[in-house]
Design a protein around this motif. Structure first.
Motif, PDB file in Angstrom:
ATOM      1  N   MET A   1       0.806  -1.154   0.099  1.00  0.00           N
ATOM      2  CA  MET A   1      -0.166  -0.009   0.022  1.00  0.00           C
ATOM      3  C   MET A   1       0.894   1.247   0.019  1.00  0.00           C
ATOM      4  SD  MET A   1      -2.873   1.394   2.837  1.00  0.00           S
ATOM      5  CE  MET A   1      -3.932  -0.099   2.544  1.00  0.00           C
ATOM      6  N   PRO A   2       0.755   1.873  -1.002  1.00  0.00           N
ATOM      7  CA  PRO A   2       1.647   3.109  -1.059  1.00  0.00           C
ATOM      8  C   PRO A   2       1.144   4.313  -0.184  1.00  0.00           C
ATOM      9  CG  PRO A   2       0.544   2.812  -3.154  1.00  0.00           C
ATOM     10  CD  PRO A   2       0.195   1.660  -2.333  1.00  0.00           C
ATOM     11  N   THR A   3       2.303   4.968   0.491  1.00  0.00           N
ATOM     12  CA  THR A   3       1.985   6.154   1.482  1.00  0.00           C
ATOM     13  C   THR A   3       2.413   7.272   1.194  1.00  0.00           C
ATOM     14  OG1 THR A   3       1.894   4.595   3.311  1.00  0.00           O
ATOM     15  CG2 THR A   3       2.397   6.801   3.875  1.00  0.00           C
ATOM     16  N   TYR A   4       1.933   8.393   0.884  1.00  0.00           N
ATOM     17  CA  TYR A   4       2.365   9.732   0.573  1.00  0.00           C
ATOM     18  C   TYR A   4       2.476  10.548   1.834  1.00  0.00           C
ATOM     19  CZ  TYR A   4       1.558   7.579  -3.820  1.00  0.00           C
ATOM     20  OH  TYR A   4       1.539   6.589  -4.648  1.00  0.00           O
ATOM     21  N   GLY A   6       2.731  14.777   3.503  1.00  0.00           N
ATOM     22  CA  GLY A   6       2.670  16.279   3.053  1.00  0.00           C
ATOM     23  C   GLY A   6       2.115  16.904   4.120  1.00  0.00           C
ATOM     24  N   GLY A   7       1.960  18.273   3.831  1.00  0.00           N
ATOM     25  CA  GLY A   7       1.703  19.307   4.838  1.00  0.00           C
ATOM     26  C   GLY A   7       1.704  20.759   4.176  1.00  0.00           C
ATOM     27  N   CYS A   8       1.771  21.665   5.094  1.00  0.00           N
ATOM     28  CA  CYS A   8       1.626  23.001   4.908  1.00  0.00           C
ATOM     29  C   CYS A   8       3.045  23.627   4.454  1.00  0.00           C
ATOM     30  CB  CYS A   8       0.704  23.655   5.753  1.00  0.00           C
ATOM     31  SG  CYS A   8       1.690  23.970   7.069  1.00  0.00           S
ATOM     32  N   TYR A   9       2.883  24.706   4.075  1.00  0.00           N
ATOM     33  CA  TYR A   9       4.289  25.687   3.625  1.00  0.00           C
ATOM     34  C   TYR A   9       5.142  25.625   5.091  1.00  0.00           C
ATOM     35  CZ  TYR A   9       7.351  29.394   2.246  1.00  0.00           C
ATOM     36  OH  TYR A   9       8.333  30.221   2.065  1.00  0.00           O
ATOM     37  N   CYS A  10       4.582  26.014   6.227  1.00  0.00           N
ATOM     38  CA  CYS A  10       5.155  26.308   7.440  1.00  0.00           C
ATOM     39  C   CYS A  10       5.732  25.269   8.366  1.00  0.00           C
ATOM     40  CB  CYS A  10       4.574  27.393   8.322  1.00  0.00           C
ATOM     41  SG  CYS A  10       2.912  26.858   9.177  1.00  0.00           S
ATOM     42  N   GLY A  11       4.839  23.896   8.090  1.00  0.00           N
ATOM     43  CA  GLY A  11       5.159  22.927   8.920  1.00  0.00           C
ATOM     44  C   GLY A  11       4.340  22.517   9.920  1.00  0.00           C
ATOM     45  N   ASN A  12       3.402  23.659  10.082  1.00  0.00           N
ATOM     46  CA  ASN A  12       2.348  23.264  11.353  1.00  0.00           C
ATOM     47  C   ASN A  12       1.471  22.107  11.018  1.00  0.00           C
ATOM     48  OD1 ASN A  12       3.288  25.234  12.734  1.00  0.00           O
ATOM     49  ND2 ASN A  12       1.835  26.630  12.312  1.00  0.00           N
ATOM     50  N   ILE A  13       1.220  21.877   9.751  1.00  0.00           N
ATOM     51  CA  ILE A  13       0.087  20.528   9.556  1.00  0.00           C
ATOM     52  C   ILE A  13       0.926  19.802   8.704  1.00  0.00           C
ATOM     53  CG2 ILE A  13      -1.891  20.034   8.043  1.00  0.00           C
ATOM     54  CD1 ILE A  13      -2.519  22.104  10.056  1.00  0.00           C
ATOM     55  N   ARG A  14       0.860  18.492   9.336  1.00  0.00           N
ATOM     56  CA  ARG A  14       1.338  17.321   8.564  1.00  0.00           C
ATOM     57  C   ARG A  14       0.500  16.018   8.365  1.00  0.00           C
ATOM     58  NH1 ARG A  14       5.080  17.577   5.186  1.00  0.00           N
ATOM     59  NH2 ARG A  14       5.703  15.279   5.728  1.00  0.00           N
ATOM     60  N   TYR A  15       0.608  15.306   7.179  1.00  0.00           N
ATOM     61  CA  TYR A  15      -0.415  14.400   6.749  1.00  0.00           C
ATOM     62  C   TYR A  15       0.103  13.112   6.254  1.00  0.00           C
ATOM     63  CZ  TYR A  15      -1.012  15.984   2.209  1.00  0.00           C
ATOM     64  OH  TYR A  15      -0.527  16.503   0.831  1.00  0.00           O
ATOM     65  N   GLU A  16      -0.703  12.075   6.412  1.00  0.00           N
ATOM     66  CA  GLU A  16      -0.277  10.893   5.617  1.00  0.00           C
ATOM     67  C   GLU A  16      -1.365  10.311   4.816  1.00  0.00           C
ATOM     68  OE1 GLU A  16       2.068   7.479   7.950  1.00  0.00           O
ATOM     69  OE2 GLU A  16      -0.003   6.681   7.436  1.00  0.00           O
ATOM     70  N   LEU A  17      -1.021  10.083   3.729  1.00  0.00           N
ATOM     71  CA  LEU A  17      -2.211   9.455   2.593  1.00  0.00           C
ATOM     72  C   LEU A  17      -1.910   7.968   2.386  1.00  0.00           C
ATOM     73  CD1 LEU A  17      -4.463   9.985   0.669  1.00  0.00           C
ATOM     74  CD2 LEU A  17      -2.632  10.903  -1.068  1.00  0.00           C
ATOM     75  N   SER A  18      -2.727   7.282   2.705  1.00  0.00           N
ATOM     76  CA  SER A  18      -2.531   5.658   2.211  1.00  0.00           C
ATOM     77  C   SER A  18      -3.314   5.306   1.246  1.00  0.00           C
ATOM     78  CB  SER A  18      -2.537   4.953   3.595  1.00  0.00           C
ATOM     79  OG  SER A  18      -1.642   5.276   4.602  1.00  0.00           O
ATOM     80  N   LEU A  19      -2.757   4.738  -0.050  1.00  0.00           N
ATOM     81  CA  LEU A  19      -3.805   4.550  -1.218  1.00  0.00           C
ATOM     82  C   LEU A  19      -3.468   2.847  -1.413  1.00  0.00           C
ATOM     83  CD1 LEU A  19      -3.041   7.303  -3.199  1.00  0.00           C
ATOM     84  CD2 LEU A  19      -5.223   7.252  -1.745  1.00  0.00           C
ATOM     85  N   ASP A  20      -4.594   2.402  -1.778  1.00  0.00           N
ATOM     86  CA  ASP A  20      -4.398   0.901  -2.261  1.00  0.00           C
ATOM     87  C   ASP A  20      -3.220   0.893  -3.679  1.00  0.00           C
ATOM     88  OD1 ASP A  20      -6.020  -0.194  -0.419  1.00  0.00           O
ATOM     89  OD2 ASP A  20      -7.823   0.136  -1.807  1.00  0.00           O
TER      90      ASP A  20
END
Length: 139
Positions: A1-4, A6-20
C-alpha cells in the motif's frame, strides 16, 4: 500500500495519505473561477481520494465553508498560520475529499490525469497534452 506524506508550507500541518494504488488518486487540474480565487493562480490542482485514506498527523486545519459558485457548499481546510490549502470537499463528494497537489511532499508521484472547466482556461495557457480535457465537470 503506497503511502504519501505532505503538509503545509510552514510545517504546522502534517498528514499521511495511504492508498491501495497510485491510481486511487485522481489528480486533476481545474480552471474554474472558484479554484483560481482560492489558489491565487491560473488553476487549482487536486486529487480526488477516499476520505478514509487521509490521516492528519500533526496540527489542526482551519475550515472555511462557502458557495462554490453553483449553489453547493464547499469546505476548504487549510493552515491557519501560513494559509496553505490541504483539503476541500462538498455535498457531492460522497466519501471522498480533494487533496491539494502542492501540499504533497512529492507531488510528482501523483501526476494529473486531466483538466476540467477548460472553457475557463486562461487564453495564454496551452492545453496539456496526454491528459483528458473537459469543458465542464459533467461533459
Amino acid at each position: 500500500m503506497p503511502t504519501y506524506n505532505g503538509g503545509c508550507y510552514c510545517g504546522n500541518i502534517r498528514y499521511e495519505l495511504s492508498l491501495d494504488s497510485p491510481d486511487q488518486a485522481r489528480m486533476s487540474i481545474c480552471h474554474c473561477t472558484n479554484c483560481k480565487k482560492f489558489t491565487g493562480s491560473a488553476f487549482g490542482i487536486t486529487a480526488k481520494i477516499p476520505a478514509s485514506a487521509f490521516r492528519l498527523r500533526k496540527g489542526q486545519t482551519t475550515h472555511h465553508v462557502g458557495d462554490n459558485g453553483s449553489g453547493t457548499q464547499l469546505t476548504r481546510e487549510f493552515c491557519g498560520a501560513c494559509g496553505s490549502g490541504v483539503l476541500e470537499y462538498g455535498a457531492h463528494a460522497g466519501e471522498n475529499v480533494y487533496l491539494f497537489y502542492g501540499s504533497l511532499d512529492e507531488p510528482d508521484a501523483l501526476p494529473p490525469k486531466g483538466e476540467f472547466f477548460c472553457k475557463e482556461r486562461a487564453q495564454w495557457l496551452p492545453e496539456i497534452p496526454g491528459l483528458f480535457h473537459k469543458r465542464e465537470v459533467k461533459e
